[in-house]
Design an enzyme around this catalytic site. Structure first.
Site, mmCIF file in Angstrom:
data_model
loop_
_atom_site.group_PDB
_atom_site.id
_atom_site.type_symbol
_atom_site.label_atom_id
_atom_site.label_comp_id
_atom_site.label_asym_id
_atom_site.label_seq_id
_atom_site.Cartn_x
_atom_site.Cartn_y
_atom_site.Cartn_z
ATOM 1 N N TYR A 67 66.265 -2.121 17.829
ATOM 2 C CA TYR A 67 67.429 -2.565 17.045
ATOM 3 C C TYR A 67 68.614 -2.923 17.956
ATOM 4 C CZ TYR A 67 70.877 -2.794 13.319
ATOM 5 O OH TYR A 67 71.836 -3.234 12.446
ATOM 6 N N PHE A 119 77.608 -33.080 11.559
ATOM 7 C CA PHE A 119 76.284 -32.987 10.949
ATOM 8 C C PHE A 119 76.475 -32.489 9.506
ATOM 9 C CE2 PHE A 119 72.409 -30.401 10.149
ATOM 10 C CZ PHE A 119 71.517 -31.452 10.103
ATOM 11 N N ASP A 120 75.492 -32.715 8.631
ATOM 12 C CA ASP A 120 75.745 -32.431 7.208
ATOM 13 C C ASP A 120 76.063 -30.963 6.908
ATOM 14 O OD1 ASP A 120 73.081 -31.872 7.687
ATOM 15 O OD2 ASP A 120 72.295 -32.874 5.920
ATOM 16 N N ASP A 210 78.551 -29.063 19.390
ATOM 17 C CA ASP A 210 77.449 -28.782 18.469
ATOM 18 C C ASP A 210 76.220 -29.232 19.260
ATOM 19 O OD1 ASP A 210 75.503 -28.651 16.586
ATOM 20 O OD2 ASP A 210 76.615 -29.697 15.020
ATOM 21 N N ALA A 212 72.842 -28.859 19.382
ATOM 22 C CA ALA A 212 71.446 -28.763 18.934
ATOM 23 C C ALA A 212 70.495 -29.537 19.847
ATOM 24 C CB ALA A 212 71.321 -29.272 17.504
ATOM 25 N N LYS A 253 65.859 -26.984 17.440
ATOM 26 C CA LYS A 253 65.606 -28.280 18.059
ATOM 27 C C LYS A 253 65.274 -28.044 19.536
ATOM 28 C CE LYS A 253 68.038 -29.345 14.232
ATOM 29 N NZ LYS A 253 69.355 -28.937 13.774
ATOM 30 N N HIS A 445 71.452 -34.521 -1.104
ATOM 31 C CA HIS A 445 70.116 -35.051 -0.795
ATOM 32 C C HIS A 445 69.040 -33.966 -0.787
ATOM 33 C CE1 HIS A 445 72.060 -33.852 2.869
ATOM 34 N NE2 HIS A 445 70.890 -33.794 3.477
HETATM 35 C C1 LIG Z 1 70.184 -28.923 12.800
HETATM 36 C C2 LIG Z 1 71.599 -29.101 13.130
HETATM 37 C C3 LIG Z 1 72.561 -28.190 12.702
HETATM 38 C C4 LIG Z 1 72.248 -27.018 11.809
HETATM 39 O O1 LIG Z 1 71.336 -26.151 12.375
HETATM 40 P P1 LIG Z 1 70.286 -25.327 11.512
HETATM 41 O O2 LIG Z 1 69.534 -24.566 12.544
HETATM 42 O O3 LIG Z 1 69.429 -26.303 10.774
HETATM 43 O O4 LIG Z 1 71.057 -24.457 10.594
HETATM 44 C C5 LIG Z 1 73.865 -28.411 13.093
HETATM 45 N N1 LIG Z 1 74.205 -29.479 13.837
HETATM 46 C C6 LIG Z 1 73.303 -30.361 14.269
HETATM 47 C C7 LIG Z 1 73.729 -31.519 15.107
HETATM 48 C C8 LIG Z 1 71.969 -30.226 13.920
HETATM 49 O O5 LIG Z 1 71.084 -31.145 14.316
#
Ligand SMILES: *Cc1c(COP(=O)(O)O)cnc(C)c1O
Length: 459
Positions: A67, A119-120, A210, A212, A253, A445
């Site tokens: 933990y 991002f969305d 951000d 990813a 990703k 969507h």
């Molecule tokens: C996928 C993504 C997110 C969100 O991440 P999740 O792991 O799906 O919650 C945020 N910003 C970008 C650019 C992404 O591609």
């Protein structure tokens, strides 16, 4: 060619046209409602869909499920510290948890967040924090056919203006999304990142990445920004993290794992506020919503993802699909990135007006013809719709994203996709438009239900 061979395989579902028609109708013509057993080639997303390496599977076996103070966390922590230089690394179960925690700790309701493009989920979390999510993409991004190599860049002049405007004290945060997922998967140049960081520092506004797809952005920098052609992707990624005050990252990703994310922060006080939220809502600071084996697989995935041989093979597979699609006469967003190609559905289906969602129409056709699952990035995703589901303001472009999972599909799978697209492109006029019959207020969507204006005839 790919710098790996395949050791474990998984059959893919082969379906008939009748079965797909039935499945899509049941799904309310929304790809997110299909079951994976109904999908032959799944290009819905590259998130959490990558294939593990033998080294990652071995790492999972030594995962420490303690933990507090798990050795898995320290391996995860050390890999990310080496990559980012941030003194505070908070594990989270996925990227959007990092967004929610950071925004809850940093943003004040009524304030503004500026980004090259949110991002969305990032946009949704900014809005849930009561703030405005303002996108300032560079002007070149509007020309989706142009060759400009860094369309993910932020508009520096517009950013400077915003940071000098009477509203400037309301700007709580600038987010640079690398690569710019909402903006066609386009990279951000190091020059643009440096200039943005300098502007933010001058105006006292924190800049976060951000991150990813930090490794894919770094690869595109090695290929497109002359100054960095002799640097490794890892060195470029390190330099990018160095420029920022912290980052939010989905590791689904470029962590090449099924689940995970982290928040990296320089500021001690902000990190403490985030740590409290992390403990209350995700988990203790040495696991943050992840299992020990996840942390170990992520540590290994983050070591593999910056391998130039892997990145080159991945970039070239995407470029190969792009070439097949282009030869079939279908326009795509240029220049081609890495994680996805974006079909220009508006141009392929001129008989379907924006209010009948041409991107969605093409996405449905790809499923009905070939069992290929993709996602619309047009007016359904980004347009404004009234309570009755009618389109008020269309999106700038009607696109379909074909996201390529990491290390999953072979060249012949991608050639099959190219063939299905070529078949549709021979008779585009047979693809019908769609209307929305159910539409939730945010992240529409994911949950909308639609129906076709007429049933499409098989080719
Ligand atoms: C996928 C993504 C997110 C969100 O991440 P999740 O792991 O799906 O919650 C945020 N910003 C970008 C650019 C992404 O591609």
């Amino acid at each position: 060619m790919e710098a790996y061979r395949i050791k474990v395989v998984e059959p893919i579902p082969i379906t008939g046209r009748d079965q797909r028609e039935e499945a899509l109708a049941r799904a309310g013509y929304n790809m997110f409602n299909l079951r994976s057993g109904e999908v032959t080639i799944d290009l819905l997303t590259d998130s959490g869909t990558g294939a593990l390496s033998v080294a990652q599977q071995a790492a999972a076996a030594i995962g420490d499920e303690t933990y507090a103070g798990s050795t898995s966390f320290y391996r995860f922590h050390d890999v990310i510290t080496d990559l980012t230089s941030y003194p505070h690394i908070l594990p989270v179960h996925q990227g959007r948890a990092a967004e929610r925690i950071l925004f809850s700790a940093l943003l004040e309701p009524g304030h503004i967040v500026i980004s090259n493009t949110h991002f969305d989920t990032t946009r949704a979390n900014v809005q849930l924090a009561g703030c405005e999510a303002r996108d300032l993409p560079c002007p070149e991004a509007k020309d989706i056919d142009g060759p400009y190599p860094f369309k993910g860049n932020i508009d520096l002049a517009a950013l400077e203006e915003a940071l000098k405007s009477p509203d400037a004290d309301k700007v709580d945060l600038v987010i640079m999304t690398i690569t710019n997922n909402g903006g066609g998967g386009q990279p951000v140049s190091m020059a643009n990142l440096k200039a943005t960081a300098a502007l933010c520092r001058r105006h006292g506004v924190p800049m976060f990445l951000d991150a990813a797809r930090f490794a894919e952005n770094a690869w595109l920098v090695t290929q497109r920004e002359a100054e960095y052609k002799n640097n490794t992707p890892r060195e470029i990624a390190q330099a990018a993290f160095e420029l920022a005050d912290g980052c939010m990252a989905s590791l689904k990703k470029d962590g090449i794992s099924h689940m995970g994310g982290f928040l990296g922060i320089r500021d001690d006080d902000l990190a403490n506020r985030c740590l409290n939220l992390l403990t209350a809502t995700e988990g203790f600071r040495t696991y943050g919503g992840l299992a020990g084996r996840d942390l170990d697989m992520l540590a290994q995935g983050l070591a593999e993802v910056t391998d130039p041989r892997y990145l080159r093979a991945r970039a070239e597979a995407t470029a190969h699909l792009a070439e097949l699609v282009t030869l079939a006469g279908v326009d795509i967003v240029q220049p081609v990135g890495i994680h996805a190609i974006y079909l220009n559905a508006g141009r392929l289906l001129p008989h379907v007006p924006p209010e009948r969602f041409p991107g969605h129409a093409l996405s449905c056709a790809l499923y009905l013809e070939g069992g290929i699952r993709t996602v619309e990035m047009g007016s359904l995703f980004a347009g404004e719709v009234d309570e009755q589901g009618r389109l008020v303001t269309p999106a700038a472009h009607e696109l379909v994203r074909l996201a390529i999972p990491r290390r999953v599909y072979t060249k012949s799978h991608l050639e099959y996709v190219g063939q299905v697209i070529a078949d549709i492109a021979k008779y585009p006029e047979r693809v019908p438009g769609y209307r929305v019959i159910e539409s939730p207020p945010i992240l529409r969507h994911f949950n909308a239900r639609l129906e076709p204006f007429s049933t499409s005839a098989p080719l």
